[in-house]
Every structure is written in C-alpha cells, then in structure tokens.
Design a protein around this motif. Sequence first.
Motif, short mmCIF file in Angstrom:
data_model
loop_
_atom_site.label_atom_id
_atom_site.label_comp_id
_atom_site.label_asym_id
_atom_site.label_seq_id
_atom_site.Cartn_x
_atom_site.Cartn_y
_atom_site.Cartn_z
N MET A 68 -1.29 5.34 -62.26
CA MET A 68 -2.39 6.27 -62.52
C MET A 68 -3.61 5.82 -61.72
N ASN A 69 -4.10 6.71 -60.89
CA ASN A 69 -5.23 6.33 -60.06
C ASN A 69 -6.54 6.44 -60.84
N VAL A 70 -7.58 5.85 -60.27
CA VAL A 70 -8.93 6.05 -60.80
C VAL A 70 -9.74 6.65 -59.66
N THR A 71 -10.23 7.87 -59.86
CA THR A 71 -11.07 8.51 -58.85
C THR A 71 -12.49 8.00 -59.05
N ASP A 72 -12.89 7.08 -58.19
CA ASP A 72 -14.23 6.49 -58.35
C ASP A 72 -15.13 6.81 -57.17
N VAL A 73 -14.78 7.90 -56.46
CA VAL A 73 -15.72 8.43 -55.47
C VAL A 73 -15.55 9.95 -55.45
N PHE A 100 -10.22 2.81 -70.09
CA PHE A 100 -9.06 1.99 -70.46
C PHE A 100 -9.15 1.49 -71.91
N GLU A 101 -10.37 1.35 -72.41
CA GLU A 101 -10.50 1.02 -73.84
C GLU A 101 -10.00 2.19 -74.68
N ASP A 102 -10.40 3.41 -74.27
CA ASP A 102 -9.96 4.59 -75.03
C ASP A 102 -8.44 4.78 -74.93
N LEU A 103 -7.91 4.51 -73.75
CA LEU A 103 -6.46 4.62 -73.54
C LEU A 103 -5.73 3.72 -74.55
N ASN A 104 -6.32 2.54 -74.75
CA ASN A 104 -5.75 1.58 -75.70
C ASN A 104 -5.93 2.06 -77.14
N THR A 105 -7.10 2.63 -77.44
CA THR A 105 -7.33 3.15 -78.79
C THR A 105 -6.29 4.21 -79.14
N LEU A 106 -5.89 4.98 -78.12
CA LEU A 106 -4.90 6.04 -78.36
C LEU A 106 -3.47 5.51 -78.26
N ASN A 107 -3.37 4.20 -78.12
CA ASN A 107 -2.06 3.54 -78.04
C ASN A 107 -1.20 4.08 -76.89
N CYS A 108 -1.84 4.41 -75.78
CA CYS A 108 -1.07 4.79 -74.58
C CYS A 108 -0.69 3.49 -73.88
N LEU A 109 0.54 3.43 -73.40
CA LEU A 109 0.96 2.21 -72.70
C LEU A 109 0.17 2.11 -71.39
N PRO A 110 -0.32 0.91 -71.06
CA PRO A 110 -1.12 0.81 -69.84
C PRO A 110 -0.26 1.06 -68.61
N PRO A 111 -0.74 1.89 -67.66
CA PRO A 111 0.04 2.12 -66.44
C PRO A 111 0.30 0.80 -65.71
N HIS A 112 1.42 0.72 -65.02
CA HIS A 112 1.73 -0.53 -64.29
C HIS A 112 0.81 -0.72 -63.10
N HIS A 113 0.36 0.36 -62.53
CA HIS A 113 -0.56 0.29 -61.39
C HIS A 113 -1.70 1.27 -61.63
#
Length: 475
Positions: A68-73, A100-113
């Motif tokens: 999952m990418n992060v669009t930071d521009v 990523f904190e919210d992703l964890n709160t929702l118990n989504c598995l962290p993307p590998h990349h």
Amino acid sequence: MGLKLFNTLSRSLEEFSPLESAGRRVGMYCCGPTVYDFAHVGNWRTFVLADLVRRTLEFKGFEVTHVMNVTDVDDKIIQRAAASGTPPREFTGRFEQAFFEDLNTLNCLPPHHRPRATEDVPRMIALIEKLIGRGIAYKAADGSVYFSIQKYQAAGGRYGRLVTLNADGMHGEARINSDDYAKDSAADFALWKARSPEDGSVFWPSPFGEGRPGWHIECSAMSMNILGPSFDLHIGGEDLIFPHHEDEIAQSEGATGKPFVKYWLHGAHLLVEGRKMSKSLGNFFTLRDLIGKGFTGREVRRLLLTAHYRETFNFTMDGLHGARAALARIDECLEKLREIAGSAPGGGGENSGGEGGGDMLRQFGGALDDDLNVSAAWASVFEWVADLNRGMTEKAIGSAGAKSALTAWQKMDSVLGVGAPSDAKVPAEIVSLMAARQAARKERNFRQADEIRSELKARGWTVEDTPKGPKAKKI
Ligand code: AMP
Ligand code: ZN
C-alpha cells in the motif's frame, strides 16, 4: 469451491487463480491514503475491504504480499502544508503516522510494503523515460510531460479497459485542472508536472526539467517495483476506477508491453444520507471522531464490514450501535465458552451440536468464496452463536466441545478481525469484584478496596491500574 471475485476488468465474477504457476503466492496492491488530513470512515471502508481481501486469501492458504503506497506529494498537500506553515515532510509525516495508528485501531493487518511516493521519484522518472522512448509520452510547451492516449492506441494499446468511454468524454470531463492547458489533446494526462512557483520546495530534478510526478504514475512505479510488471490484485474505492486506474493500466502496459493486473477490485462508497462521504461535502467522520464518541475500533470495523463491498452502504450512528450489540452477542457467547472450556471435562454432548465448527467453517468459507459475501458470513456466525447458546443452556456442551468451538471462532476471526476485548477472558465474578473495588476506591473506602484486592489475589487475579483504568491479570 474456489474463491470468486468480481473483476472490474471483465465486469464479471471470475474464479480467482493467481498468476504464479504454483498458485499460492499472491501480489496485491491497494492505493493508499493521500496524507493531508485524517482519513474518514469512507476511506476506511476501502482500506478495511483490502484487509478483508488479504485475510480471506490467507484463510484460504494463499501467501499474500500486500503493498500500500502513501501519496505524500500532491496539490492539496502542498497547499495545506504551506497554509499551516509546516515543512511538507513534517506535515505529511504527522498524517501518515495517524493513518497507521488508525489502521491498527481497526485491526487491519499492516501491509508488507508501504512505499512513499516522495522516496520513489527516480523510479517514476525512469518509467516516464520509457514511455517517452516508446513515443507514447511527450513534453509539452509548459515543461510538463503528458501521456498521449492517441499514440498509445496507435501502438495497439486499448484505453477504456475498466470503463466504457466515448472519444471525447475522457479526461476533459473527468478532471479539469491547471495541468490541462498545454496538452495535445484534452484526454491526455500528466506524468510529470513542471515546477511552478506555488510548489515551493517540492520539486525534483529530472531529464525533463524540475518538477514533480503526477499521481497516476506514482502507483504504476511503486506497484511494479515491488510486485513486478504483472501482478494479481489491485484494489481501491470505485471513484478510482476512472481516471486513476485506467491511467495506471495505460502507463504500465504502455511501458512494459505486459498485462499489468489480473483482477481489479473496487469497493462501493460509504454514504451519508445517500451521498458519498467525502471531505469536500463536509459530511464525514474520522475514526478519531467516533472513538471520541466512545465507540471502539472493532465496532467501527464490524460496521464497515456489514454490507457486501459492491453495495453502497449508509453510515449512521444507529448502525454503530447495532455493531456494538452484534459484537456483544458474540462476546457473551465466547465468554461462556471460555468458562466451560476452562472447567473439568465432562458434561456430555461433546461435539454433538456441531460446535466444533467443521460445517460452520465450510459455510463461512463458502460465503467468502462467493465474491466476499461478508453479510452471509456474518449470518452464519450468528446462527452458530444461537446454536451454541442453546447447547450451553441445555448443558449439552462440555469442555472439549467448547474448546473446539473457540478454535473454530479463532479461524473465523482470522478473517473478520473483530477479536474480543481482553477482559472478555476474565470470568464474570472477577469482573464484578473489580467493579466493586472501583466503587470502593471512588468512595475513598481504601480498606474495603484492599480487601477486595486480596480476595482477587486469593482467586488467582491481580489488578493493574493502567491509564485506561484498572485491568485484571491472571497471576
Ligand atoms: P484518498 O486518500 O482520497 O486518495 O482515498 C483513499 C481511498 O478511499 C481511495 O481508495 C478512495 O477510493 C476511497 N474512498 C474515498 N471516499 C470513500 C467513500 N465515501 N467510501 C468508500 N471509499 C472511499
Ligand atoms: Zn493508485
């Protein structure tokens, strides 16, 4: 039965079969957040869908590489960072961390990349150079580089794979912005945006001059870098079908000459009073808003996983209360099962009610196989809970039966991810002693509070006072 998914590419249900010949490894890309603000629960519906896809594949024994990418521009980031007087990197870092904190709160598995766009610019430049080399991209008078849909089509590419387009209805209507004026054709889209004064410090050198990448090329470069030129699954909300995903296909296949993605999955929107939840309409809640109102991540997750992903779904507070009640029904059943599982064997009726969950797991897996029919999967869970409750009332479930039911639940929850609050494992009498101790402390009756603490200790439990309140721990 095999897993069937609705592929936007063919507009039909297809049996899922990975590209890799051995058939177990799956490459999956989900377009990530644009980090200029907190994600709202509409966004979360899509990210929870990606998590559901991954967990379902893992449940079925596939080995998933999840990117999952992060669009930071992008334009909004530049504008908002400037308005807040914060350097762009610091500005995006804040929202990326929150994401990523919210992703964890929702118990989504962290993307590998989780590649960041700003750290992959050289790869985007290389991809653009390839497209220029193939005659499909051109530098315009404004210094920007555009993708030529006409040249792509002349080279045998098909534009309009995910949507049916008419010749002049393409980009002209979909996204008119400041990039558009120098293009050969209104349908062309920007791969590289020439540096403008408003960009401030946000620019990179490149063979085509200073500037920054367009949004679509980011995803093509980052996904192919990690997953290769052809991969299995690409996921996003339905608003990304056009132009974002159509453009990703054109750029990627235009550059590599290979098929880009085998299955495209698009989630329907989360609505509020019939309209898309979105920042621009101002009708949104962030996850943090809901946590602030006393809801938990698992309640929001359950709500977002209520309806089939291809159906739009209305967000309401009543829906959240419904999610809370639904989870309480499961928790209560699990708590009773844990008590029975912890007791001495006996009680008869071991496995007599099918509580071991073999049939149940087949039914549950069958629902997911049917294009991730999560509402049918939940229905089978609640039927199972009702059967178990009946069995427990009739004392027909002994400790072995309870244990195998709990194992079945663990398997189901590896997909649903709603877990169970840790204090659900604490027996009811310990919970009430804890409450009594709290009440005594509130009344400043510390002697009684200490007595209760000793009583808890005698029963094998200790109390830990945490910032979130007291927690019972087994000694
Ligand atoms: P963004 O951060 O705006 O790029 O969006 C992140 C993801 O959220 C994308 O996959 C969007 O398609 C998705 N999205 C945006 N609004 C909604 C909504 N109301 N319901 C479901 N998904 C959404
Ligand atoms: Zn993308």
